[in-house]
Design a protein around this motif. Structure first.
Motif, PDB file in Angstrom:
ATOM      1  N   LEU A  62      38.148  33.475  38.436  1.00  0.00           N
ATOM      2  CA  LEU A  62      39.185  35.416  38.884  1.00  0.00           C
ATOM      3  C   LEU A  62      38.525  35.696  39.702  1.00  0.00           C
ATOM      4  CD1 LEU A  62      41.191  35.696  36.112  1.00  0.00           C
ATOM      5  CD2 LEU A  62      42.023  35.801  37.847  1.00  0.00           C
ATOM      6  N   SER A  63      37.527  36.447  39.053  1.00  0.00           N
ATOM      7  CA  SER A  63      36.249  37.532  40.182  1.00  0.00           C
ATOM      8  C   SER A  63      36.211  36.564  41.983  1.00  0.00           C
ATOM      9  CB  SER A  63      35.040  37.165  39.243  1.00  0.00           C
ATOM     10  OG  SER A  63      35.217  38.124  37.921  1.00  0.00           O
ATOM     11  N   GLY A  64      35.982  35.210  41.606  1.00  0.00           N
ATOM     12  CA  GLY A  64      35.563  34.094  42.988  1.00  0.00           C
ATOM     13  C   GLY A  64      36.629  34.943  43.338  1.00  0.00           C
TER      14      GLY A  64
ATOM     15  N   SER B 187      39.830  37.144  48.075  1.00  0.00           N
ATOM     16  CA  SER B 187      41.734  38.181  48.702  1.00  0.00           C
ATOM     17  C   SER B 187      41.417  39.426  49.103  1.00  0.00           C
ATOM     18  CB  SER B 187      42.458  37.764  47.694  1.00  0.00           C
ATOM     19  OG  SER B 187      42.498  36.627  47.278  1.00  0.00           O
ATOM     20  N   ARG B 188      39.827  39.558  48.767  1.00  0.00           N
ATOM     21  CA  ARG B 188      39.540  41.466  48.876  1.00  0.00           C
ATOM     22  C   ARG B 188      40.057  42.258  47.960  1.00  0.00           C
ATOM     23  NH1 ARG B 188      36.913  41.987  54.148  1.00  0.00           N
ATOM     24  NH2 ARG B 188      37.459  43.937  53.721  1.00  0.00           N
ATOM     25  N   ARG B 189      40.471  41.527  46.891  1.00  0.00           N
ATOM     26  CA  ARG B 189      41.098  42.511  45.494  1.00  0.00           C
ATOM     27  C   ARG B 189      40.027  42.597  44.673  1.00  0.00           C
ATOM     28  NH1 ARG B 189      46.007  39.715  46.269  1.00  0.00           N
ATOM     29  NH2 ARG B 189      45.871  37.751  45.579  1.00  0.00           N
ATOM     30  N   SER B 190      40.002  44.264  43.766  1.00  0.00           N
ATOM     31  CA  SER B 190      39.375  44.387  42.877  1.00  0.00           C
ATOM     32  C   SER B 190      39.316  42.840  41.807  1.00  0.00           C
ATOM     33  CB  SER B 190      39.911  45.880  42.287  1.00  0.00           C
ATOM     34  OG  SER B 190      41.218  45.401  41.222  1.00  0.00           O
ATOM     35  N   LEU B 191      39.028  42.568  40.440  1.00  0.00           N
ATOM     36  CA  LEU B 191      39.432  41.798  39.401  1.00  0.00           C
ATOM     37  C   LEU B 191      40.878  42.702  38.653  1.00  0.00           C
ATOM     38  CD1 LEU B 191      38.818  39.279  37.818  1.00  0.00           C
ATOM     39  CD2 LEU B 191      37.092  40.679  36.162  1.00  0.00           C
ATOM     40  N   ASN B 192      40.884  43.486  38.300  1.00  0.00           N
ATOM     41  CA  ASN B 192      42.326  43.984  38.340  1.00  0.00           C
ATOM     42  C   ASN B 192      43.266  43.847  38.664  1.00  0.00           C
ATOM     43  OD1 ASN B 192      43.365  46.288  36.180  1.00  0.00           O
ATOM     44  ND2 ASN B 192      43.792  46.527  37.647  1.00  0.00           N
ATOM     45  N   ALA B 193      43.532  44.180  40.137  1.00  0.00           N
ATOM     46  CA  ALA B 193      44.126  43.771  41.263  1.00  0.00           C
ATOM     47  C   ALA B 193      44.506  42.170  41.044  1.00  0.00           C
ATOM     48  CB  ALA B 193      43.500  44.437  42.134  1.00  0.00           C
ATOM     49  N   GLU B 194      43.816  41.797  40.985  1.00  0.00           N
ATOM     50  CA  GLU B 194      43.721  40.209  40.944  1.00  0.00           C
ATOM     51  C   GLU B 194      44.698  39.958  39.373  1.00  0.00           C
ATOM     52  OE1 GLU B 194      44.073  36.223  42.252  1.00  0.00           O
ATOM     53  OE2 GLU B 194      42.907  38.169  43.746  1.00  0.00           O
ATOM     54  N   ILE B 195      43.428  40.544  38.772  1.00  0.00           N
ATOM     55  CA  ILE B 195      44.448  39.827  37.608  1.00  0.00           C
ATOM     56  C   ILE B 195      46.373  40.362  37.668  1.00  0.00           C
ATOM     57  CG2 ILE B 195      45.014  40.322  34.657  1.00  0.00           C
ATOM     58  CD1 ILE B 195      41.679  39.930  35.406  1.00  0.00           C
ATOM     59  N   VAL B 196      46.690  41.800  38.090  1.00  0.00           N
ATOM     60  CA  VAL B 196      48.034  42.070  38.187  1.00  0.00           C
ATOM     61  C   VAL B 196      49.013  41.548  39.153  1.00  0.00           C
ATOM     62  CG1 VAL B 196      48.991  44.061  39.068  1.00  0.00           C
ATOM     63  CG2 VAL B 196      47.378  44.010  37.151  1.00  0.00           C
ATOM     64  N   TYR B 197      48.160  40.786  40.087  1.00  0.00           N
ATOM     65  CA  TYR B 197      48.892  40.075  41.306  1.00  0.00           C
ATOM     66  C   TYR B 197      49.066  38.877  40.581  1.00  0.00           C
ATOM     67  CZ  TYR B 197      49.296  37.205  45.434  1.00  0.00           C
ATOM     68  OH  TYR B 197      49.671  36.213  45.661  1.00  0.00           O
ATOM     69  N   ARG B 198      48.636  38.409  39.941  1.00  0.00           N
ATOM     70  CA  ARG B 198      48.594  36.853  38.843  1.00  0.00           C
ATOM     71  C   ARG B 198      50.239  36.934  37.874  1.00  0.00           C
ATOM     72  NH1 ARG B 198      45.359  32.279  40.322  1.00  0.00           N
ATOM     73  NH2 ARG B 198      43.760  32.764  42.042  1.00  0.00           N
ATOM     74  N   LEU B 199      49.892  37.764  37.024  1.00  0.00           N
ATOM     75  CA  LEU B 199      50.935  38.367  36.255  1.00  0.00           C
ATOM     76  C   LEU B 199      52.116  39.049  36.642  1.00  0.00           C
ATOM     77  CD1 LEU B 199      48.522  40.209  33.871  1.00  0.00           C
ATOM     78  CD2 LEU B 199      49.662  38.121  33.141  1.00  0.00           C
ATOM     79  N   GLU B 200      52.167  39.590  38.012  1.00  0.00           N
ATOM     80  CA  GLU B 200      53.131  39.606  38.658  1.00  0.00           C
ATOM     81  C   GLU B 200      53.918  38.564  39.581  1.00  0.00           C
ATOM     82  OE1 GLU B 200      52.418  44.588  39.823  1.00  0.00           O
ATOM     83  OE2 GLU B 200      52.029  42.649  41.206  1.00  0.00           O
ATOM     84  N   ASN B 201      53.534  37.331  39.350  1.00  0.00           N
ATOM     85  CA  ASN B 201      53.499  36.659  40.638  1.00  0.00           C
ATOM     86  C   ASN B 201      54.173  35.497  39.352  1.00  0.00           C
ATOM     87  OD1 ASN B 201      53.490  37.118  42.934  1.00  0.00           O
ATOM     88  ND2 ASN B 201      51.165  36.478  42.667  1.00  0.00           N
ATOM     89  N   SER B 202      53.419  35.465  37.384  1.00  0.00           N
ATOM     90  CA  SER B 202      53.699  34.551  37.272  1.00  0.00           C
ATOM     91  C   SER B 202      54.715  34.843  36.344  1.00  0.00           C
ATOM     92  CB  SER B 202      52.630  34.326  35.823  1.00  0.00           C
ATOM     93  OG  SER B 202      52.542  35.582  35.511  1.00  0.00           O
ATOM     94  N   LEU B 203      55.207  36.215  36.280  1.00  0.00           N
ATOM     95  CA  LEU B 203      55.974  36.619  35.698  1.00  0.00           C
ATOM     96  C   LEU B 203      57.731  37.423  36.863  1.00  0.00           C
ATOM     97  CD1 LEU B 203      55.191  39.911  33.556  1.00  0.00           C
ATOM     98  CD2 LEU B 203      55.967  37.165  32.868  1.00  0.00           C
ATOM     99  N   GLY B 204      57.437  36.865  37.993  1.00  0.00           N
ATOM    100  CA  GLY B 204      58.696  37.164  38.993  1.00  0.00           C
ATOM    101  C   GLY B 204      58.866  38.705  39.272  1.00  0.00           C
ATOM    102  N   ILE B 205      57.932  39.018  39.101  1.00  0.00           N
ATOM    103  CA  ILE B 205      57.637  40.488  39.652  1.00  0.00           C
ATOM    104  C   ILE B 205      57.515  40.771  40.580  1.00  0.00           C
ATOM    105  CG2 ILE B 205      57.094  42.912  38.753  1.00  0.00           C
ATOM    106  CD1 ILE B 205      56.329  41.561  35.785  1.00  0.00           C
ATOM    107  N   ASP B 206      58.215  41.523  41.777  1.00  0.00           N
ATOM    108  CA  ASP B 206      58.461  41.852  42.712  1.00  0.00           C
ATOM    109  C   ASP B 206      57.359  43.271  42.769  1.00  0.00           C
ATOM    110  OD1 ASP B 206      59.158  39.407  43.883  1.00  0.00           O
ATOM    111  OD2 ASP B 206      61.060  39.850  43.889  1.00  0.00           O
TER     112      ASP B 206
END
Length: 58
Positions: free
Chosen positions: A19-21, A26-45
């Motif tokens: 996730l860090s890599g 993606s030029r995101r923080s680790l937190n932003a990457e995790i939130v991005y992936r959770l939103e995508n997996s849950l179908g949240i726009d």
């Protein structure tokens, strides 16, 4: 995010490393990457500010 909750999260070191890599690529923080992936997996726009927040109903 209008409302944030701080959590402590434990995960396997290999997942953290991947996730860090990905976050760096993606030029995101680790937190932003995790939130991005959770939103995508849950179908949240991402919603414009002021729009009803789907996250509140989950």
């Amino acid at each position: 995010m209008d409302r944030e909750v701080r959590i402590t999260l434990r995960m396997p070191a290999e997942i953290h490393s991947r996730l860090s890599g990905e976050a760096k690529t993606s030029r995101r923080s680790l937190n932003a990457e995790i939130v991005y992936r959770l939103e995508n997996s849950l179908g949240i726009d991402k919603l414009p500010s002021g729009a009803p927040n789907v996250r509140d109903s989950l």
